[in-house]
Design an enzyme around this catalytic site. Structure first.
Site, PDB file in Angstrom:
ATOM      1  N   ASP A  69      -0.803 -15.695 -17.978  1.00 34.04           N
ATOM      2  CA  ASP A  69       0.540 -15.924 -18.535  1.00 34.04           C
ATOM      3  C   ASP A  69       1.000 -17.361 -18.227  1.00 34.04           C
ATOM      4  O   ASP A  69       1.964 -17.843 -18.812  1.00 34.04           O
ATOM      5  CB  ASP A  69       1.554 -14.939 -17.913  1.00 34.04           C
ATOM      6  CG  ASP A  69       2.043 -13.898 -18.918  1.00 34.04           C
ATOM      7  OD1 ASP A  69       1.808 -14.085 -20.129  1.00 34.04           O
ATOM      8  OD2 ASP A  69       2.669 -12.903 -18.492  1.00 34.04           O
TER       9      ASP A  69
ATOM     10  N   GLN B 262       4.389  -7.809 -16.036  1.00 32.88           N
ATOM     11  CA  GLN B 262       5.341  -7.729 -17.156  1.00 32.88           C
ATOM     12  C   GLN B 262       6.758  -7.979 -16.636  1.00 32.88           C
ATOM     13  O   GLN B 262       7.195  -7.341 -15.685  1.00 32.88           O
ATOM     14  CB  GLN B 262       5.228  -6.343 -17.826  1.00 32.88           C
ATOM     15  CG  GLN B 262       6.083  -6.180 -19.065  1.00 32.88           C
ATOM     16  CD  GLN B 262       5.663  -7.110 -20.212  1.00 32.88           C
ATOM     17  OE1 GLN B 262       4.484  -7.395 -20.413  1.00 32.88           O
ATOM     18  NE2 GLN B 262       6.648  -7.610 -20.952  1.00 32.88           N
TER      19      GLN B 262
ATOM     20  N   LYS C 189       0.194  -5.352 -26.344  1.00 35.11           N
ATOM     21  CA  LYS C 189      -0.879  -6.114 -25.681  1.00 35.11           C
ATOM     22  C   LYS C 189      -2.138  -5.257 -25.545  1.00 35.11           C
ATOM     23  O   LYS C 189      -3.252  -5.710 -25.826  1.00 35.11           O
ATOM     24  CB  LYS C 189      -0.403  -6.594 -24.296  1.00 35.11           C
ATOM     25  CG  LYS C 189       0.630  -7.708 -24.383  1.00 35.11           C
ATOM     26  CD  LYS C 189       1.355  -7.968 -23.072  1.00 35.11           C
ATOM     27  CE  LYS C 189       2.517  -8.928 -23.314  1.00 35.11           C
ATOM     28  NZ  LYS C 189       3.409  -9.073 -22.169  1.00 35.11           N
TER      29      LYS C 189
END
Ligand code: NAD
Length: 288
Positions: free
Chosen positions: A120, A97, A53
């Protein structure tokens, strides 16, 4: 033989477009979109994904800040960091994460992310919005799946879509995205009976369970579209890493029956991080 849906190539094409877009935004606003990632612990796949990322963000000129926290971090500190980032006008996207260390409450933590920065798309608020048909952000892996399905140029209306796996990050959101496209959707899981028969009825089969080669060729309907989300490490002494990656579908058998299929690696995987960058740019534009 099925046509291969090449996620790597598609992700490179989209990345180029995003790079141009970021260059334009930087010229106009004299600043770049900024993504913040919180990672607790040292789970090896998470380190790999976060590095990807960061690398891709920098490649397109986006700012990227990683907040590394120890495995034993207290929940209050993670939440405090999220609250600070929520207030920080320079930050456009915040992600945590996953998976988190076991002592942390994933839902409680995710739900502290402000919806405007939930790139997200995993907060309860955004998932609710997705179910209503109007998500603030489309979660990244399901968004990547839809990009791959679009490559087939087929009409989705009325198609029978079967999804195996009901996670919050893949199974459930992709069910609602396909429903929005007027598919008839069946969502299967570990307690579904006659899974083979359910799968064999699918015009579009999405598999996200994390079991190597679980879906057999005989489960695939002739001319189906097969999207294999699974990423499984299989021991391989001939590889320098000591393993290689395989999907949840028996690719060699399924490729002979399907019309379209995604490979693993190189299918859904490369698109996930690109969709995250796309959502962060969207946040910059929406909330500037
Ligand atoms: P998960 O691990 O949270 O849950 C697994 C799901 O599979 C559950 O809903 C369970 O009911 C179902 N399941 C497990 N065993 C089953 C069985 N025998 N029969 C039917 N259903 C079964 O799911 P996840 O986080 O969505 O991950 C699934 C896989 O997708 C993993 O391999 C993961 O690494 C991969 N993944 C890939 C990406 C990507 O970017 N390509 C993103 C997320 C997840």
């Amino acid at each position: 033989m099925a046509k291969i849906l090449d996620g790597k190539k598609l992700s490179e094409e989209i990345l180029l477009k995003l790079k141009r877009e970021v260059t334009g935004l930087k010229e106009k606003y004299k600043k770049a979109p900024h993504l913040a990632v919180i990672m607790a612990g040292t789970y090896p796949p998470s380190i790999v994904y976060v590095n990807i990322k960061g690398k891709k963000a920098k490649e397109i000129g986006m700012d990227f800040t990683l907040f590394k926290m120890p495995e034993t971090v207290e929940e209050q500190l993670v939440i405090k960091t999220i609250n600070k980032l929520n207030r920080d006008k320079k930050i456009n996207g915040i992600i945590v994460q996953l998976p988190l260390p076991k002592h942390l409450n994933e839902r409680r933590i995710l739900d502290h992310i402000a919806i405007e920065k939930d790139v997200d798309g995993l907060t309860t608020e955004n998932i609710g919005a997705l179910v209503s048909g109007y998500p603030y952000y489309i979660p990244c892996t399901p968004q990547g799946i839809m990009e791959l399905v679009k490559l087939t140029k087929q009409k989705l209306e009325g198609k029978r879509a079967v999804i195996i796996g009901r996670s919050n990050i893949v199974g459930k959101p992709i069910a609602f995205l396909l429903l929005k496209e007027h598919c008839t959707v069946t969502l299967c899981h570990s307690r579904t009976r006659d899974l083979d028969r359910e799968a064999a009825s699918a015009d579009i089969l999405v598999v996200a369970i994390g079991r190597p080669h679980f879906v057999k060729g005989s489960w695939v309907k002739k001319a189906a579209t097969v999207i294999d989300v699974g990423i499984n490490r299989v021991e391989d002494k001939t590889s320098p890493k000591g393993y290689h990656l395989v999907g949840d579908v028996d690719f060699k058998a399924a490729v002979k029956k399907a019309a379209y299929i995604t490979p693993v690696p190189g299918g859904v995987g490369p698109l996930t991080s690109i969709m995250l960058l796309k959502n962060t740019i969207e946040s910059f534009k929406k909330n500037y």
